[in-house]
Design an enzyme around this catalytic site. Structure first.
Site, mmCIF file in Angstrom:
data_model
loop_
_atom_site.group_PDB
_atom_site.id
_atom_site.type_symbol
_atom_site.label_atom_id
_atom_site.label_comp_id
_atom_site.label_asym_id
_atom_site.label_seq_id
_atom_site.Cartn_x
_atom_site.Cartn_y
_atom_site.Cartn_z
ATOM 1 N N ASP A 67 -26.401 -16.874 4.402
ATOM 2 C CA ASP A 67 -25.549 -17.397 3.335
ATOM 3 C C ASP A 67 -24.970 -18.761 3.674
ATOM 4 O O ASP A 67 -25.056 -19.236 4.813
ATOM 5 C CB ASP A 67 -24.420 -16.389 3.029
ATOM 6 C CG ASP A 67 -23.760 -15.831 4.277
ATOM 7 O OD1 ASP A 67 -23.949 -16.418 5.365
ATOM 8 O OD2 ASP A 67 -23.055 -14.823 4.185
ATOM 9 N N ASN A 136 -14.690 -5.124 3.838
ATOM 10 C CA ASN A 136 -14.920 -4.457 2.550
ATOM 11 C C ASN A 136 -16.368 -3.974 2.417
ATOM 12 O O ASN A 136 -16.791 -3.590 1.343
ATOM 13 C CB ASN A 136 -14.569 -5.406 1.397
ATOM 14 C CG ASN A 136 -15.430 -6.660 1.406
ATOM 15 O OD1 ASN A 136 -16.315 -6.797 2.239
ATOM 16 N ND2 ASN A 136 -15.178 -7.564 0.492
ATOM 17 N N HIS A 138 -19.087 -5.859 2.953
ATOM 18 C CA HIS A 138 -20.088 -6.845 2.543
ATOM 19 C C HIS A 138 -21.073 -7.154 3.668
ATOM 20 O O HIS A 138 -20.731 -7.094 4.843
ATOM 21 C CB HIS A 138 -19.451 -8.109 1.940
ATOM 22 C CG HIS A 138 -18.852 -9.090 2.889
ATOM 23 N ND1 HIS A 138 -17.740 -9.835 2.585
ATOM 24 C CD2 HIS A 138 -19.214 -9.479 4.135
ATOM 25 C CE1 HIS A 138 -17.453 -10.634 3.590
ATOM 26 N NE2 HIS A 138 -18.331 -10.425 4.545
ATOM 27 N N GLU A 143 -20.738 -8.798 -2.038
ATOM 28 C CA GLU A 143 -19.424 -8.166 -2.128
ATOM 29 C C GLU A 143 -19.491 -6.831 -2.880
ATOM 30 O O GLU A 143 -20.478 -6.549 -3.561
ATOM 31 C CB GLU A 143 -18.474 -9.114 -2.877
ATOM 32 C CG GLU A 143 -18.309 -10.491 -2.215
ATOM 33 C CD GLU A 143 -17.422 -10.461 -0.979
ATOM 34 O OE1 GLU A 143 -17.365 -9.436 -0.279
ATOM 35 O OE2 GLU A 143 -16.784 -11.498 -0.697
HETATM 36 C C1 GLP Z 1 -18.517 -13.482 6.707
HETATM 37 C C2 GLP Z 1 -20.054 -13.599 6.596
HETATM 38 C C3 GLP Z 1 -20.742 -12.304 6.944
HETATM 39 C C4 GLP Z 1 -20.077 -11.703 8.179
HETATM 40 C C5 GLP Z 1 -18.684 -11.276 7.834
HETATM 41 C C6 GLP Z 1 -17.896 -10.663 8.992
HETATM 42 O O1 GLP Z 1 -17.850 -13.643 5.520
HETATM 43 N N1 GLP Z 1 -20.539 -14.079 5.348
HETATM 44 O O2 GLP Z 1 -22.130 -12.540 7.152
HETATM 45 O O3 GLP Z 1 -20.793 -10.594 8.600
HETATM 46 O O4 GLP Z 1 -17.962 -12.273 7.173
HETATM 47 O O5 GLP Z 1 -17.333 -11.642 9.804
HETATM 48 P P1 GLP Z 1 -16.750 -11.369 11.248
HETATM 49 O O6 GLP Z 1 -17.937 -11.121 12.117
HETATM 50 O O7 GLP Z 1 -16.034 -12.637 11.610
HETATM 51 O O8 GLP Z 1 -15.862 -10.190 11.137
#
Ligand code: GLP
Length: 251
Positions: A67, A136, A138, A143
């Protein structure tokens, strides 16, 4: 789903790295699906270390990131393009032409999504997809209430995601409200998937992902339907899974 609960973040990162390394040793021109966020940082550190030791190379590897924020340029310090450069790409021998990320500043984001999806298909699909997970549920930026049928598309970020990601920006207002993300269809078409989860904040959502109902309300729950998913989590993120496994042993 194959579940690996390891002691801590270091062990999680090292285990994930060994899967990526063996993938690249066995198939040097693998198509890798890469993730951002804080969770894969340790994995990237391990990959850089083992690459520098000469164990393997990224010379023929092809990458597609999950993304990118809409509106941020590749040079913006909070763009995922910048993150990837700083966390991994600048230390390894991957060819610039083989690096693919959605362009957050494309004139037409809809066309950018279609082209991105097309490029993945032309490379034969993703061999190994790395995923983190949002609180959440995702994956990528898919989402809650996601449409499972969608490929790469423009997404509106959830209030919780904006709040969670604000720690990387100067203020909550600066967090982009939209992004381009591979869709669930894109992710589910990967041949192999590894999902990484670390820390107590991920314990409940990880439990729901693995043992809960398969529902668009928990986007990651769709992974229950994939035939080659490995979940690697540390003891904190896996706390509720450990309880569940103990309960099952006593039945
Ligand atoms: C972000 C990314 C995801 C990632 C998630 C968790 O928003 N788009 O690909 O897995 O959040 O992030 P973290 O690893 O910092 O908890």
């Amino acid at each position: 789903m194959h579940i690996e609960i390891v002691q801590n973040y270091e062990a999680l990162s090292s285990k994930a790295a060994s899967i990526v390394i063996s993938q690249l040793i066995l198939k040097p021109d693998s198509v890798l699906g890469l993730a951002t966020g804080s969770t894969p940082e340790g994995l990237y550190q391990h990959l850089i270390k083992k690459y520098k030791e000469g164990l393997f190379t990224f010379k023929e590897a092809i990458s597609f990131n999950l993304d990118e924020y809409l509106g941020l340029s590749a040079e913006h310090p909070n763009s995922y393009r910048y993150y990837m450069e700083e966390q991994l790409f600048k230390y390894i021998d991957i060819k610039t032409d083989n690096i693919h990320m959605p362009d957050g500043q494309a004139t037409s984001s809809i066309e950018e999504c279609l082209n991105y999806e097309d490029k993945i298909k032309k490379h034969g699909g993703i061999d190994l997809q790395i995923l983190g997970i949002g609180r959440n549920g995702h994956i990528g930026f898919n989402e809650p209430d996601v449409d499972f049928k969608k490929g790469t598309h423009v997404v509106k970020l959830d209030a919780q995601t904006i709040e969670d990601n604000a720690r990387f920006f100067d203020s909550l207002e600066e967090v982009p409200k939209e992004a381009i993300s591979m869709g669930i269809k894109t992710i589910m078409s990967s041949k192999k998937i590894i999902l990484l989860a670390s820390g107590p904040a991920k314990a409940q959502i990880l439990y729901d992902t693995i043992y809960g109902k398969i529902t668009p309300k928990v986007p990651a729950s769709v992974l229950q339907l994939h035939n080659d998913v490995t979940i690697i989590c540390d003891e904190e993120a896996g706390a509720l899974l450990i309880n569940k496994q103990m309960e099952e042993k006593h039945v």
